[in-house]
Scaffold this motif. Sequence first.
Motif, PDB file in Angstrom:
ATOM      1  N   LEU A 104       0.940  -1.151  -0.039  1.00 42.48           N
ATOM      2  CA  LEU A 104      -0.085  -0.027   0.003  1.00 42.48           C
ATOM      3  C   LEU A 104       0.956   1.333  -0.070  1.00 42.48           C
ATOM      4  CD1 LEU A 104      -2.619  -0.916   2.723  1.00 42.48           C
ATOM      5  CD2 LEU A 104      -2.917  -0.933  -0.024  1.00 42.48           C
ATOM      6  N   ASN A 105       0.528   2.251  -0.871  1.00 40.11           N
ATOM      7  CA  ASN A 105       1.188   3.346  -0.891  1.00 40.11           C
ATOM      8  C   ASN A 105       1.219   4.281   0.384  1.00 40.11           C
ATOM      9  OD1 ASN A 105       2.478   6.190  -1.475  1.00 40.11           O
ATOM     10  ND2 ASN A 105       1.888   5.693  -3.597  1.00 40.11           N
ATOM     11  N   PRO A 106       2.079   4.501   1.104  1.00 42.04           N
ATOM     12  CA  PRO A 106       2.128   5.142   2.365  1.00 42.04           C
ATOM     13  C   PRO A 106       1.467   6.703   2.227  1.00 42.04           C
ATOM     14  CG  PRO A 106       4.446   4.898   1.950  1.00 42.04           C
ATOM     15  CD  PRO A 106       3.363   4.405   0.960  1.00 42.04           C
ATOM     16  N   ARG A 107       1.829   7.198   1.055  1.00 44.65           N
ATOM     17  CA  ARG A 107       1.175   8.718   0.730  1.00 44.65           C
ATOM     18  C   ARG A 107       0.054   8.877   0.128  1.00 44.65           C
ATOM     19  NH1 ARG A 107       7.018  10.987  -2.183  1.00 44.65           N
ATOM     20  NH2 ARG A 107       8.519  10.216  -0.693  1.00 44.65           N
ATOM     21  N   GLN A 108      -0.706   7.888   0.092  1.00 47.72           N
ATOM     22  CA  GLN A 108      -2.081   7.859  -0.616  1.00 47.72           C
ATOM     23  C   GLN A 108      -3.147   7.582   0.384  1.00 47.72           C
ATOM     24  OE1 GLN A 108      -2.566   5.578  -4.095  1.00 47.72           O
ATOM     25  NE2 GLN A 108      -1.776   7.248  -5.469  1.00 47.72           N
ATOM     26  N   THR A 109      -4.449   8.468   0.401  1.00 43.86           N
ATOM     27  CA  THR A 109      -5.478   8.035   1.377  1.00 43.86           C
ATOM     28  C   THR A 109      -6.096   6.753   0.723  1.00 43.86           C
ATOM     29  OG1 THR A 109      -7.025   9.201   0.170  1.00 43.86           O
ATOM     30  CG2 THR A 109      -5.967  10.461   1.783  1.00 43.86           C
ATOM     31  N   VAL A 110      -6.800   6.019   1.737  1.00 44.34           N
ATOM     32  CA  VAL A 110      -7.586   4.822   1.262  1.00 44.34           C
ATOM     33  C   VAL A 110      -8.093   5.303  -0.118  1.00 44.34           C
ATOM     34  CG1 VAL A 110      -9.261   3.019   1.953  1.00 44.34           C
ATOM     35  CG2 VAL A 110      -7.420   3.735   3.513  1.00 44.34           C
ATOM     36  N   ALA A 111      -8.866   6.471   0.003  1.00 40.43           N
ATOM     37  CA  ALA A 111      -9.933   6.541  -1.057  1.00 40.43           C
ATOM     38  C   ALA A 111      -8.944   6.639  -2.501  1.00 40.43           C
ATOM     39  CB  ALA A 111     -10.498   8.130  -0.886  1.00 40.43           C
ATOM     40  N   ASN A 112      -7.668   7.297  -2.337  1.00 37.38           N
ATOM     41  CA  ASN A 112      -7.121   7.369  -3.472  1.00 37.38           C
ATOM     42  C   ASN A 112      -6.510   5.684  -3.833  1.00 37.38           C
ATOM     43  OD1 ASN A 112      -6.953  10.033  -4.102  1.00 37.38           O
ATOM     44  ND2 ASN A 112      -5.430  10.423  -2.672  1.00 37.38           N
ATOM     45  N   LEU A 162      -8.258   3.070  -3.532  1.00 35.40           N
ATOM     46  CA  LEU A 162      -9.307   2.403  -4.247  1.00 35.40           C
ATOM     47  C   LEU A 162      -9.868   2.912  -5.341  1.00 35.40           C
ATOM     48  CD1 LEU A 162     -11.332   1.401  -0.768  1.00 35.40           C
ATOM     49  CD2 LEU A 162      -9.392   0.228  -2.022  1.00 35.40           C
ATOM     50  N   THR A 163      -9.665   3.986  -5.610  1.00 35.31           N
ATOM     51  CA  THR A 163     -10.272   4.660  -6.817  1.00 35.31           C
ATOM     52  C   THR A 163      -9.050   4.738  -7.912  1.00 35.31           C
ATOM     53  OG1 THR A 163      -9.496   6.925  -6.364  1.00 35.31           O
ATOM     54  CG2 THR A 163     -11.917   6.041  -5.645  1.00 35.31           C
ATOM     55  N   GLU A 164      -7.773   4.401  -7.608  1.00 37.81           N
ATOM     56  CA  GLU A 164      -6.841   4.532  -8.686  1.00 37.81           C
ATOM     57  C   GLU A 164      -7.167   3.374  -9.901  1.00 37.81           C
ATOM     58  OE1 GLU A 164      -1.984   4.612  -8.777  1.00 37.81           O
ATOM     59  OE2 GLU A 164      -2.856   3.575  -7.380  1.00 37.81           O
ATOM     60  N   TYR A 193      -8.704   3.057 -15.798  1.00 40.91           N
ATOM     61  CA  TYR A 193      -9.463   2.353 -16.720  1.00 40.91           C
ATOM     62  C   TYR A 193     -10.587   3.365 -17.183  1.00 40.91           C
ATOM     63  CZ  TYR A 193      -7.174  -2.221 -16.891  1.00 40.91           C
ATOM     64  OH  TYR A 193      -6.328  -3.146 -17.108  1.00 40.91           O
ATOM     65  N   ARG A 194     -10.571   4.547 -16.574  1.00 41.46           N
ATOM     66  CA  ARG A 194     -11.570   5.576 -16.920  1.00 41.46           C
ATOM     67  C   ARG A 194     -12.962   5.259 -16.585  1.00 41.46           C
ATOM     68  NH1 ARG A 194      -7.372   6.503 -20.716  1.00 41.46           N
ATOM     69  NH2 ARG A 194      -6.528   8.579 -20.608  1.00 41.46           N
ATOM     70  N   LEU A 195     -13.265   4.550 -15.554  1.00 40.77           N
ATOM     71  CA  LEU A 195     -14.461   4.017 -15.230  1.00 40.77           C
ATOM     72  C   LEU A 195     -15.129   4.880 -14.186  1.00 40.77           C
ATOM     73  CD1 LEU A 195     -13.558   0.197 -14.579  1.00 40.77           C
ATOM     74  CD2 LEU A 195     -14.529   1.311 -16.714  1.00 40.77           C
ATOM     75  N   GLU A 246     -19.067   8.518  -8.898  1.00 41.68           N
ATOM     76  CA  GLU A 246     -19.360   7.109  -9.003  1.00 41.68           C
ATOM     77  C   GLU A 246     -18.186   6.239  -8.378  1.00 41.68           C
ATOM     78  OE1 GLU A 246     -22.123   7.051 -12.868  1.00 41.68           O
ATOM     79  OE2 GLU A 246     -20.002   7.165 -13.148  1.00 41.68           O
ATOM     80  N   GLN A 247     -16.921   6.965  -8.549  1.00 41.03           N
ATOM     81  CA  GLN A 247     -15.739   6.194  -8.193  1.00 41.03           C
ATOM     82  C   GLN A 247     -15.412   6.187  -6.649  1.00 41.03           C
ATOM     83  OE1 GLN A 247     -12.393   8.230 -10.177  1.00 41.03           O
ATOM     84  NE2 GLN A 247     -12.981   7.512 -12.101  1.00 41.03           N
ATOM     85  N   THR A 248     -16.152   7.187  -6.141  1.00 36.81           N
ATOM     86  CA  THR A 248     -16.198   7.260  -4.365  1.00 36.81           C
ATOM     87  C   THR A 248     -17.162   6.459  -3.795  1.00 36.81           C
ATOM     88  OG1 THR A 248     -15.467   9.451  -4.390  1.00 36.81           O
ATOM     89  CG2 THR A 248     -16.538   8.670  -2.601  1.00 36.81           C
ATOM     90  N   ALA A 249     -18.075   6.328  -4.614  1.00 39.72           N
ATOM     91  CA  ALA A 249     -19.491   5.555  -4.095  1.00 39.72           C
ATOM     92  C   ALA A 249     -18.893   3.889  -4.167  1.00 39.72           C
ATOM     93  CB  ALA A 249     -20.671   5.661  -5.146  1.00 39.72           C
ATOM     94  N   ARG A 250     -17.995   3.578  -5.292  1.00 42.63           N
ATOM     95  CA  ARG A 250     -17.558   2.410  -5.476  1.00 42.63           C
ATOM     96  C   ARG A 250     -16.651   2.013  -4.360  1.00 42.63           C
ATOM     97  NH1 ARG A 250     -17.893  -2.853  -6.443  1.00 42.63           N
ATOM     98  NH2 ARG A 250     -16.042  -3.893  -7.561  1.00 42.63           N
ATOM     99  N   ALA A 251     -15.816   3.047  -4.061  1.00 46.38           N
ATOM    100  CA  ALA A 251     -14.851   2.891  -2.821  1.00 46.38           C
ATOM    101  C   ALA A 251     -15.530   2.456  -1.710  1.00 46.38           C
ATOM    102  CB  ALA A 251     -13.847   3.967  -2.965  1.00 46.38           C
ATOM    103  N   ILE A 252     -16.703   3.180  -1.358  1.00 51.55           N
ATOM    104  CA  ILE A 252     -17.392   2.883  -0.073  1.00 51.55           C
ATOM    105  C   ILE A 252     -17.979   1.343   0.012  1.00 51.55           C
ATOM    106  CG2 ILE A 252     -19.474   3.497   1.120  1.00 51.55           C
ATOM    107  CD1 ILE A 252     -18.932   6.567   0.183  1.00 51.55           C
ATOM    108  N   GLU A 253     -18.442   1.144  -1.566  1.00 54.47           N
ATOM    109  CA  GLU A 253     -18.969  -0.225  -1.556  1.00 54.47           C
ATOM    110  C   GLU A 253     -17.820  -1.230  -1.333  1.00 54.47           C
ATOM    111  OE1 GLU A 253     -20.570  -2.893  -5.434  1.00 54.47           O
ATOM    112  OE2 GLU A 253     -20.896  -0.707  -5.647  1.00 54.47           O
ATOM    113  N   LEU A 254     -16.722  -0.999  -1.741  1.00 59.21           N
ATOM    114  CA  LEU A 254     -15.734  -1.881  -1.579  1.00 59.21           C
ATOM    115  C   LEU A 254     -15.474  -2.144  -0.075  1.00 59.21           C
ATOM    116  CD1 LEU A 254     -13.391  -1.033  -4.608  1.00 59.21           C
ATOM    117  CD2 LEU A 254     -14.728  -3.176  -4.186  1.00 59.21           C
ATOM    118  N   LEU A 255     -15.261  -0.925   0.692  1.00 57.48           N
ATOM    119  CA  LEU A 255     -14.906  -1.258   2.041  1.00 57.48           C
ATOM    120  C   LEU A 255     -16.049  -1.870   2.987  1.00 57.48           C
ATOM    121  CD1 LEU A 255     -13.844   2.463   2.661  1.00 57.48           C
ATOM    122  CD2 LEU A 255     -12.377   0.596   2.815  1.00 57.48           C
TER     123      LEU A 255
END
Length: 316
Positions: A95-103, A105-107, A112-114, A119-128
């Motif tokens: 895990l990249n120590p300089r990135q938040t969990v949001a970054n 999970l959305t990277e 892939y420009r999805l 929508e990406q934030t919502a997907r990150a919440i769903e994954l958590l």
Amino acid sequence: MSDPLVNAVGLSRRFGDVVAVNEVSMQIESGETLALVGESGSGKTTLGRMLSLLLPPSAGTLEIAGNNVVGLSRRALKPVRRNVQMIFQDPVSSLNPRQTVANILTEPLRNYRLGSHTEQTARAIELLDAVGLPEETLQRYPHEFSGGQRQRITIARALALNPGFIVADEPVSALDVSVQSQILNLLADLKERYQLAYLFISHDLAVVHHIADRIAVMYLGNIVELATREDLFRSPTHPYTQALLKSVPEIRPGKRRLGQVLQGDPPSPANPPSGCRFHPRCPRATDLCRTKAPELETRSATSSHQVACHHADTGA
């Protein structure tokens, strides 16, 4: 029977004079966990990195969801990579120590420009939620979590692109024993929910017994035995598999048994023995074993249990 999600035929990987993986063939179905076990240096991680598309094979073919990936350019390989992800052994370094969990999970979604940012934030919440972590986790950094929580984040990242196949390289070996069962149960639940296929790499046979559907035993770059979990633990056939099982310590109330140590050291991959690679350490070895390498074959027409041993039927 449907086509396997992963179909590897004759995969080999050479590093200079060292053949780390030697003509390995295997299939993995959707919804199946195939465990890969063996001593350190047996080639497990190299095979896992080939199946996860991080290393190209030196020879052989590899199909992921019906797509032959060997020889594809990076551009042509990119859409296939969405279907294959990896969970690494150490959740700290992965895990990249300089990135938040949001970054974190959305990277994959950004690559892939999805979807939009929302929508990406919502997907990150769903994954958590899928891995049992609260939404407020998004704005925190990896160092703020325990080892088990960090591994849950890496699992969430692996799920971001809805893969069908995940390579888990010793995903619980760096965790406390009290946390290991939680992560194993999580992986099992996610497999059922998303119909995932796992290649689960481990040296811990107790962990493998808990999670695997089938088990492949690897020695010095070769698969020497392949069977269902029940068959392998009930009736191990290859002498190397038998030695691995006997080496597991057993602790029961009022009784403690230390495992039997497998005699001898593994040969150098740069100079492997002739014939069966296990013969210098094998109590059954004969002249045939020293001169001719056994092939991985089924024990009988009614069994899927495969073993590479000249004396598998006789046991002597």
